[in-house]
Every structure is written in C-alpha cells, then in structure tokens.
Write a protein that holds these residues in place. Structure first.
Motif, PDB file in Angstrom:
ATOM      1  N   ALA A 225       0.805  -1.224   0.000  1.00 45.37           N
ATOM      2  CA  ALA A 225       0.000   0.000   0.000  1.00 45.37           C
ATOM      3  C   ALA A 225       0.836   1.272   0.000  1.00 45.37           C
ATOM      4  O   ALA A 225       0.318   2.357  -0.257  1.00 45.37           O
ATOM      5  CB  ALA A 225      -0.923   0.002   1.217  1.00 45.37           C
ATOM      6  N   GLN A 226       2.151   1.154   0.256  1.00 43.56           N
ATOM      7  CA  GLN A 226       3.040   2.318   0.230  1.00 43.56           C
ATOM      8  C   GLN A 226       3.632   2.574  -1.161  1.00 43.56           C
ATOM      9  O   GLN A 226       4.450   3.474  -1.331  1.00 43.56           O
ATOM     10  CB  GLN A 226       4.179   2.142   1.240  1.00 43.56           C
ATOM     11  CG  GLN A 226       3.774   2.381   2.692  1.00 43.56           C
ATOM     12  CD  GLN A 226       2.865   1.297   3.220  1.00 43.56           C
ATOM     13  OE1 GLN A 226       3.186   0.122   3.130  1.00 43.56           O
ATOM     14  NE2 GLN A 226       1.730   1.698   3.777  1.00 43.56           N
ATOM     15  N   GLY A 227       3.236   1.785  -2.151  1.00 43.99           N
ATOM     16  CA  GLY A 227       3.753   1.974  -3.500  1.00 43.99           C
ATOM     17  C   GLY A 227       5.059   1.238  -3.708  1.00 43.99           C
ATOM     18  O   GLY A 227       5.283   0.167  -3.131  1.00 43.99           O
ATOM     19  N   SER A 228       5.948   1.798  -4.510  1.00 47.25           N
ATOM     20  CA  SER A 228       7.226   1.151  -4.789  1.00 47.25           C
ATOM     21  C   SER A 228       8.279   2.190  -5.141  1.00 47.25           C
ATOM     22  O   SER A 228       7.963   3.325  -5.512  1.00 47.25           O
ATOM     23  CB  SER A 228       7.081   0.140  -5.928  1.00 47.25           C
ATOM     24  OG  SER A 228       6.592   0.765  -7.106  1.00 47.25           O
ATOM     25  N   LEU A 260       4.402  -5.562 -15.496  1.00 45.02           N
ATOM     26  CA  LEU A 260       5.650  -4.833 -15.722  1.00 45.02           C
ATOM     27  C   LEU A 260       6.409  -5.404 -16.913  1.00 45.02           C
ATOM     28  O   LEU A 260       6.839  -4.673 -17.816  1.00 45.02           O
ATOM     29  CB  LEU A 260       6.507  -4.926 -14.455  1.00 45.02           C
ATOM     30  CG  LEU A 260       7.915  -4.326 -14.491  1.00 45.02           C
ATOM     31  CD1 LEU A 260       7.848  -2.808 -14.367  1.00 45.02           C
ATOM     32  CD2 LEU A 260       8.766  -4.906 -13.355  1.00 45.02           C
ATOM     33  N   ALA A 261       6.555  -6.724 -16.937  1.00 50.96           N
ATOM     34  CA  ALA A 261       7.272  -7.381 -18.041  1.00 50.96           C
ATOM     35  C   ALA A 261       6.581  -7.140 -19.377  1.00 50.96           C
ATOM     36  O   ALA A 261       7.238  -6.876 -20.398  1.00 50.96           O
ATOM     37  CB  ALA A 261       7.377  -8.879 -17.757  1.00 50.96           C
ATOM     38  N   ALA A 262       5.250  -7.212 -19.375  1.00 46.28           N
ATOM     39  CA  ALA A 262       4.495  -7.010 -20.614  1.00 46.28           C
ATOM     40  C   ALA A 262       4.700  -5.613 -21.169  1.00 46.28           C
ATOM     41  O   ALA A 262       4.901  -5.418 -22.382  1.00 46.28           O
ATOM     42  CB  ALA A 262       3.011  -7.264 -20.372  1.00 46.28           C
ATOM     43  N   GLN A 263       4.658  -4.617 -20.301  1.00 48.39           N
ATOM     44  CA  GLN A 263       4.796  -3.242 -20.753  1.00 48.39           C
ATOM     45  C   GLN A 263       6.209  -2.946 -21.266  1.00 48.39           C
ATOM     46  O   GLN A 263       6.379  -2.219 -22.249  1.00 48.39           O
ATOM     47  CB  GLN A 263       4.435  -2.291 -19.609  1.00 48.39           C
ATOM     48  CG  GLN A 263       2.953  -2.314 -19.242  1.00 48.39           C
ATOM     49  CD  GLN A 263       2.081  -1.772 -20.360  1.00 48.39           C
ATOM     50  OE1 GLN A 263       2.128  -0.595 -20.683  1.00 48.39           O
ATOM     51  NE2 GLN A 263       1.291  -2.645 -20.961  1.00 48.39           N
ATOM     52  N   PHE A 276       1.967   1.264 -14.687  1.00 47.96           N
ATOM     53  CA  PHE A 276       0.910   0.365 -15.170  1.00 47.96           C
ATOM     54  C   PHE A 276       0.835  -0.874 -14.285  1.00 47.96           C
ATOM     55  O   PHE A 276      -0.263  -1.322 -13.924  1.00 47.96           O
ATOM     56  CB  PHE A 276       1.172  -0.029 -16.622  1.00 47.96           C
ATOM     57  CG  PHE A 276       0.089  -0.891 -17.206  1.00 47.96           C
ATOM     58  CD1 PHE A 276      -1.023  -0.316 -17.799  1.00 47.96           C
ATOM     59  CD2 PHE A 276       0.165  -2.277 -17.139  1.00 47.96           C
ATOM     60  CE1 PHE A 276      -2.041  -1.104 -18.324  1.00 47.96           C
ATOM     61  CE2 PHE A 276      -0.843  -3.076 -17.655  1.00 47.96           C
ATOM     62  CZ  PHE A 276      -1.947  -2.487 -18.254  1.00 47.96           C
ATOM     63  N   GLY A 277       2.010  -1.425 -13.926  1.00 45.23           N
ATOM     64  CA  GLY A 277       2.032  -2.603 -13.072  1.00 45.23           C
ATOM     65  C   GLY A 277       1.375  -2.343 -11.729  1.00 45.23           C
ATOM     66  O   GLY A 277       0.674  -3.206 -11.175  1.00 45.23           O
ATOM     67  N   SER A 278       1.579  -1.155 -11.180  1.00 44.09           N
ATOM     68  CA  SER A 278       0.965  -0.788  -9.908  1.00 44.09           C
ATOM     69  C   SER A 278      -0.557  -0.736 -10.021  1.00 44.09           C
ATOM     70  O   SER A 278      -1.281  -1.228  -9.147  1.00 44.09           O
ATOM     71  CB  SER A 278       1.512   0.565  -9.440  1.00 44.09           C
ATOM     72  OG  SER A 278       0.995   0.920  -8.185  1.00 44.09           O
ATOM     73  N   ALA A 279      -1.059  -0.163 -11.092  1.00 48.01           N
ATOM     74  CA  ALA A 279      -2.504  -0.104 -11.307  1.00 48.01           C
ATOM     75  C   ALA A 279      -3.075  -1.504 -11.536  1.00 48.01           C
ATOM     76  O   ALA A 279      -4.148  -1.854 -11.021  1.00 48.01           O
ATOM     77  CB  ALA A 279      -2.811   0.793 -12.502  1.00 48.01           C
TER      78      ALA A 279
END
Length: 310
Positions: A225-228, A260-263, A276-279
């Motif tokens: 929940a704190q992001g990355s 992440l890998a896909a993008q 995008f991976g976070s969303a």
C-alpha cells in the motif's frame, strides 16, 4: 505488434481458505469460504503478462499426478501463445495452502515446491529456442537455482531484457544480481538480501543503494500500500499505490511483475511500466486467488482514477 515475454517459473495448485482471523497453534477455525485454483509465481506472472498485453510463452514443470492433470487443463485454458510443460513422476506437482484473513486480506502461505525444484539442464536446453526469441525473460526463485541461472544466461546471450523477482526468497549469490537487468524484491525480500530493515522512505532508499553495491543495475522495491521505489545508478523515483478495495492480496506481487514485463516488452520505459504494473496489481487484490483476473482495460481505468484524484 505485441512484445514477446518468456516466463520460466513455478506452477502450484493453490488451496485458499478465507477466514475472519488467522488460527492460533492447535486451533481449528471454520472458514468463510474456500477455493481451489491455479497458482505458482511463474504461472501467475505469465498469466498477468498475457492479460497486460504481451505475447507469452510459459515454461514450467509439473508432476504426473492429479494436480498435474489440473495444471495441464488450466494452462491450456489460459490462452498463452505457447506453453512448454516439463513433467516428472519423481515428485508431486507444486502446491500451496493459503490462509487469507482480516479486513486487509493479509495472507499466510505454506508451499510444497514439488517438481518446480527439479528442472534439469537438459530440459532447459530444449527450451532454448523459446528463450532466445523473447524480448523480456522473467524468472522468480520458486525453482532450483541451477535452472534459473541457465535461463538467465541464455536470455543475456540473446540480448533479452531480464527480470528477476526474488520470491519466494532463497539465498542467492551477488553474481546473479549482476546478470539481470531489473530486480523486483518486496519489503521482506529486500531485508533478506541486504539486512536493511525497512521503516521509512529513507531506509528503502538506503536498501536500494545496498543492492546497487551488490551489482543490481535497476531495482523496483515493492511496498504494498506504500507503492514502490524505482532506483538506478542515477535517480530514485517513487511509484504510487493505486486505490483498491482488497479482498485477497495473495497474487498482487505476481500481477505487478507480469504486467511490468508485458509493458517493457511492448516498448514502455521502466517508469511507465511500473506505473501500469501498480494499477494492474491494485485491481488484482479485488479478486480471490493468486491467478490473475485483472484485464488490461481495468488497469487503464484504475490509472485514470488516480489522475482524477490528483
């Protein structure tokens, strides 16, 4: 054209129980619900990469048992562009027992890796053509290290972008960190890799610096929940966590890594891919089970929600 992602990694059959709270030692609790589903970090991340818009070749190993039959049926139904299923009668198909409890849908997991840990050099050699043609190669640590190293070596030789998600944690040499283009540990794995306790943003950044000193080129430390934190030798960028109503957080990290890998395979830079991976991961926690249920369109909509809030 869609980018090509090759995922080498585990398949597990997951048995999930949803509880009001975690049981105490020796205690039996009545579950609110339960579910049998496909899991394993490799299969989960491959599914996420597919749903996030990449062409995906999944490579994994299963047993010749009832769980293995379930795995074959599931992997066929997912719709991967290609699947290489290795098998052995020596051990059971990997499986996991999962408890999910509380308002935050936290989880406790016990894993029997089974055949995931006995992938041979000869089997990886047979997979070399699939690894060679990938734009991005994604691996985790739920397989034997000899096979993981072999896959990464083939990928590097053929100039694929390599991602190591060091989960579930097992001790690795610093040499492995130098081989990959991107390392994606969570808070616990970061601590186990560095000895740095994560208490605030400054401690996360210090841990990232420690990983760079060990040879990691680019790092994304995921913090729920704190992001990355995205870190390289030149800069550090905080990636936000997107709004979510969590039901089960079990597969959030896998959803993030696959998307992440896909993008990246589709030409996005690492920051764009991480956002995008976070969303994508935020949507994933709103479903029960570790296998990815998120769609590309849902992730885009979730990204727009954050833009509206800001």
């Amino acid at each position: 054209m869609k980018g090509k992602v090759c995922v080498f990694g585990s398949f597990n059959l997951d048995i999930t129980a949803i509880l009001e709270r975690f049981p105490m030692p020796g205690e039996s609790l009545v579950a609110k619900s339960s579910k049998i589903s496909a899991g394993g970090k490799g299969a989960n991340q491959a599914t996420a990469a597919l749903k996030a818009g990449a062409n995906v070749h999944y490579i994994g190993k299963i047993g010749e048992d009832d769980f293995g039959y379930f795995a074959r049926r599931h992997l066929k139904e997912v719709g991967f562009n290609a699947v290489t299923i290795l098998s052995s009668p020596e051990r059971a198909t990997g499986n996991a027992l999962i408890y999910v409890a509380g308002d935050n849908a936290e989880n406790m997991i016990s894993v029997d890796p089974g055949t995931n840990m006995i992938v041979t050099e000869e089997e990886i050699k047979k997979c070399e053509p699939a690894i060679k043609c990938a734009d991005v190669v994604l691996v985790q640590l739920e397989n034997n290290l000899s096979a993981i190293n072999q896959v990464i070596d083939i990928a590097r030789k053929n100039k694929a972008f390599t991602i190591l998600n060091p989960a579930p944690f097992q001790a690795i040499d610093d040499e492995l960190l130098t081989k990959v283009d991107l390392l994606t540990p969570n808070e616990t794995e970061t601590y186990l890799l560095t000895g740095q306790k994560i208490t605030d943003k400054a401690s996360v950044e210090r841990a990232a610096d420690s990983l760079h000193q060990k040879g990691a080129k680019q790092i994304i430390i995921t913090l729920g929940a704190q992001g990355s934190l995205l870190s390289d030798s030149l800069s550090k960028t905080w990636i936000p966590c997107f709004p979510a109503n969590p039901i089960d957080t079990t597969g959030a990290g896998d959803a993030f890594n696959g998307a992440l890998a896909a993008q990246i395979a589709n030409g996005k830079n690492i920051k764009q891919a991480a956002l995008f991976g976070s969303a994508f991961a935020a949507v994933s926690v709103e479903y029960i089970g570790a296998a990815c249920m998120t769609t590309y369109e849902q992730a885009v909509e979730r990204m727009n929600m954050l833009n509206d809030i800001q």
